[in-house]
Design an enzyme around this catalytic site. Structure first.
Site, PDB file in Angstrom:
ATOM      1  N   LYS A 183      13.122  32.353  72.675  1.00 24.45           N
ATOM      2  CA  LYS A 183      12.336  31.112  73.080  1.00 24.45           C
ATOM      3  C   LYS A 183      11.582  31.654  74.113  1.00 24.45           C
ATOM      4  O   LYS A 183      12.082  32.003  75.310  1.00 24.45           O
ATOM      5  CB  LYS A 183      13.186  29.904  73.490  1.00 24.45           C
ATOM      6  CG  LYS A 183      12.634  28.907  74.116  1.00 24.45           C
ATOM      7  CD  LYS A 183      11.278  28.336  73.604  1.00 24.45           C
ATOM      8  CE  LYS A 183      10.900  27.005  74.371  1.00 24.45           C
ATOM      9  NZ  LYS A 183      10.226  27.312  75.687  1.00 24.45           N
ATOM     10  N   GLY A 240      17.606  31.117  84.238  1.00 22.50           N
ATOM     11  CA  GLY A 240      16.687  30.261  84.687  1.00 22.50           C
ATOM     12  C   GLY A 240      17.325  29.313  85.663  1.00 22.50           C
ATOM     13  O   GLY A 240      18.328  29.490  86.293  1.00 22.50           O
ATOM     14  N   SER A 241      17.059  27.829  85.548  1.00 22.63           N
ATOM     15  CA  SER A 241      17.625  26.969  86.726  1.00 22.63           C
ATOM     16  C   SER A 241      18.861  26.378  86.111  1.00 22.63           C
ATOM     17  O   SER A 241      19.376  26.320  85.102  1.00 22.63           O
ATOM     18  CB  SER A 241      16.663  25.769  86.727  1.00 22.63           C
ATOM     19  OG  SER A 241      16.574  25.090  85.348  1.00 22.63           O
ATOM     20  N   GLY A 244      18.599  23.576  83.620  1.00 23.74           N
ATOM     21  CA  GLY A 244      18.233  23.974  82.110  1.00 23.74           C
ATOM     22  C   GLY A 244      19.455  24.649  81.658  1.00 23.74           C
ATOM     23  O   GLY A 244      19.670  24.183  80.565  1.00 23.74           O
ATOM     24  N   GLY A 245      19.965  25.391  82.268  1.00 23.65           N
ATOM     25  CA  GLY A 245      21.125  26.088  81.618  1.00 23.65           C
ATOM     26  C   GLY A 245      22.299  25.184  81.430  1.00 23.65           C
ATOM     27  O   GLY A 245      23.079  25.307  80.519  1.00 23.65           O
ATOM     28  N   GLU A 264      22.498  32.517  83.139  1.00 20.95           N
ATOM     29  CA  GLU A 264      22.640  32.844  84.742  1.00 20.95           C
ATOM     30  C   GLU A 264      21.751  31.873  85.310  1.00 20.95           C
ATOM     31  O   GLU A 264      20.545  31.674  85.005  1.00 20.95           O
ATOM     32  CB  GLU A 264      21.948  34.436  84.575  1.00 20.95           C
ATOM     33  CG  GLU A 264      22.249  34.959  86.147  1.00 20.95           C
ATOM     34  CD  GLU A 264      20.837  35.620  86.313  1.00 20.95           C
ATOM     35  OE1 GLU A 264      20.250  35.276  87.531  1.00 20.95           O
ATOM     36  OE2 GLU A 264      20.441  36.486  85.655  1.00 20.95           O
ATOM     37  N   CYS A 301      16.795  36.607  91.596  1.00 25.63           N
ATOM     38  CA  CYS A 301      18.021  35.836  91.480  1.00 25.63           C
ATOM     39  C   CYS A 301      18.956  36.431  92.589  1.00 25.63           C
ATOM     40  O   CYS A 301      19.809  35.500  92.831  1.00 25.63           O
ATOM     41  CB  CYS A 301      18.712  36.021  89.895  1.00 25.63           C
ATOM     42  SG  CYS A 301      18.848  37.541  89.189  1.00 25.63           S
ATOM     43  N   GLU A 392      19.113  25.767  96.849  1.00 28.03           N
ATOM     44  CA  GLU A 392      18.506  27.230  96.458  1.00 28.03           C
ATOM     45  C   GLU A 392      17.025  26.786  96.793  1.00 28.03           C
ATOM     46  O   GLU A 392      16.641  26.107  96.003  1.00 28.03           O
ATOM     47  CB  GLU A 392      18.915  27.590  95.224  1.00 28.03           C
ATOM     48  CG  GLU A 392      18.142  29.061  95.082  1.00 28.03           C
ATOM     49  CD  GLU A 392      18.198  29.561  93.507  1.00 28.03           C
ATOM     50  OE1 GLU A 392      17.812  30.677  93.518  1.00 28.03           O
ATOM     51  OE2 GLU A 392      18.711  28.883  92.899  1.00 28.03           O
TER      52      GLU A 392
END
Length: 508
Positions: A183, A240-241, A244-245, A264, A301, A392
């Site tokens: 994606k 990602g965020s 989202g994760g 992650e 990250c 963060e």
């Protein structure tokens, strides 16, 4: 050439009417190409192709998969300046960064090719039969690792090459014998399509089945959700965020057949700096961490976002020096206007909390999408009492926390969410007093750095890039290094099997 279409297996398709364009952060304008969001039918076709390809690809010999991976690396290099131009125009990052990240991407692919060129990585074990054993005879047992099935990879925003279309998730999944559906990240759709074309060429060149790779696009969450819900998808890789994760993790766990999501996500990467270190080399430490905080506009990250010290004579001067050096570094472009806005909002959120002090920030006028560096400080007591200070801020920002003593410092570490990294800056005479700090960090992070900066992640077997939630969804696995292949396989034991029916690596 960039077409704006989806790769459904080896065919370019654009059946839908929803499109988006990428943005050039330096010019603050849209790039020219319109990219077509994959339709529901195209998503289904990509997964069905991957499922059909899996039946063949899972049995392709490791040396042939290695050929495929090396061919991908070759084809990426063959894209040459077209790839570099697309990368820079969609990310705002300089060409030198594009060249470096391309090199890392190629290195990852070749590393996994080396890994799977023999079967040692499968950790095969053989326990031969002992028919004469008493009181119970022992059967022959042999164990190996087999691929899970089609894997969906969600490309990262901050690494358009190394954590994206042909990045570590894709390379490790293909190495394991799993077809991959990427994606693409909407922010670098053109770069994604170019890299996808390289993978397709490599697949055709090395005789891989159609469907071993697809690249599909979609700006919102619709395409991603449909992919994760599809019953023929067997695992997910995400960078990602946290929001989202976690959303993908929840969807995957609620399926009739739950599947693993290796995500992650967030990390503020705490750094512990002892008073001895500040007394002896405050200027050097401030210089090193100013560079680490601002590297790539702080969009790593592993960026150090939290610096922990204990009150002492040099602490106040250190944070002033850190702020001065940080804001002296020229502002850099952030990846996208939305990322810039989120960064500014989060910095303002943290810096508006009670007890905080803005030690230094960029005051001069900057371009629209450049990231304004800032250093803020707060007491250990305030940090412990206010969860909002743990937020963060993805960009060139760090919070300096001054604990009153070692006990409060340990309490702060113990109270943190899971992190990718933790760093200790200390002198030799500090060593006897560091055991409690190390013990606390071991329970909160995946990698501990001593007298260095956390930015920079080596691709090697000993690397651990993952940590307790929310740094990642499963702290037992790494997203970087050759051991990341373990995410896409599962163990199978064969008991009392005829030799002719055993996998080749387990035959007598």
């Amino acid at each position: 050439m960039i077409t704006g279409k989806n790769y459904i297996g080896n065919t370019l398709k654009a059946s839908g009417d929803k499109t988006h364009k990428t943005i050039n952060p330096r010019l603050n304008i849209q790039n020219q190409t319109a990219f077509y969001e994959a339709t529901s039918d195209e998503v289904d076709e990509a997964v069905e192709l991957a499922w059909s390809a899996f039946k063949i690809y899972r049995k392709v010999a490791g040396v042939k998969r290695a050929e495929f991976l090396n061919a991908i690396a070759d084809e990426i290099l063959a894209l040459d300046q077209e790839l570099l131009d697309s990368y820079t125009s969609e990310s705002g990052l300089p060409e030198a960064r594009a060249i470096g990240e391309r090199g890392r991407t190629v290195f990852q692919l070749r590393s996994f090719a080396d890994l799977v060129s023999n079967e040692d990585w499968r950790e095969n074990t053989i326990d031969e039969a002992m028919p004469e054993r008493t009181p119970i005879p022992k059967d022959d047992l042999r164990r190996t690792l087999i691929p899970l099935g089609p894997v969906v990879v969600f490309a990262a925003s901050n690494f358009p090459l190394a954590f994206s279309t042909a990045g570590g998730d894709t390379a490790s999944a293909l190495a394991a014998g799993c077809p991959v559906i990427v994606k693409a990240h909407a922010m670098h759709s053109g770069t994604a399509e170019l890299v996808a074309s390289a993978i397709i060429k490599a697949a055709e060149r090395t005789g891989m089945p159609n469907g071993v790779f697809s690249n599909i696009m979609g700006r919102g969450r619709t395409v991603g959700v449909k992919l994760v819900k599809h019953d023929k998808v067997k695992a997910v890789g995400f960078t990602g965020s946290i929001s989202g994760g976690r959303a993908l993790f929840d969807i995957a766990s609620q399926r009739k057949e739950p599947i693993p999501v290796f995500a992650e996500m967030g990390s503020i990467n705490p750094v512990i700096i002892t008073q001895k270190a500040i007394e002896n080399r405050s200027d050097n430490i401030a210089t090193a961490f100013a560079g680490s905080i601002t590297m790539g506009a702080g969009q790593f990250c592993t960026k150090p976002g939290l610096l922990l010290t204990v009150e002492g004579d040099g602490t106040d001067q250190f944070k002033k020096d850190l702020a001065k050096k940080t804001i002296a570094i020229a502002p850099q472009y952030m990846l996208h206007p939305d990322i810039k806005k989120a960064f500014v909002d989060n910095v303002n959120m943290v810096s508006s909390q009670a007890g905080t002090e803005v030690v230094g920030k960029v005051e001069k006028a900057i371009d629209a999408n450049e990231g304004p560096s800032q250093i803020t400080s707060v007491s250990g007591k305030e940090f412990l009492a206010n969860p909002k200070l743990h937020l963060e801020a993805f960009g060139p920002f760090a919070l300096v926390v001054k604990a009153k003593d070692q006990e409060e410092l340990i309490n702060i570490i113990n109270g943190l969410d899971g992190q990718l990294t933790g760093t200790i800056i200390a002198e030799k005479e500090d060593h006897p007093n560091l055991h409690d700090v190390i013990d606390a960090l071991e329970n909160r992070v995946g990698r501990i750095i001593f007298n260095g900066v956390p930015t920079g992640v080596e691709v090697c077997p000993s690397m651990q890039h993952g940590g307790p939630y929310p740094a990642s969804t499963d702290s037992r696995f790494t997203a970087v290094g050759t051991n990341s292949i373990k995410r896409w396989v599962r163990p199978v034991s064969y008991q009392s099997f005829p030799n002719a029916l055993l996998p080749c690596a387990l035959k007598r």
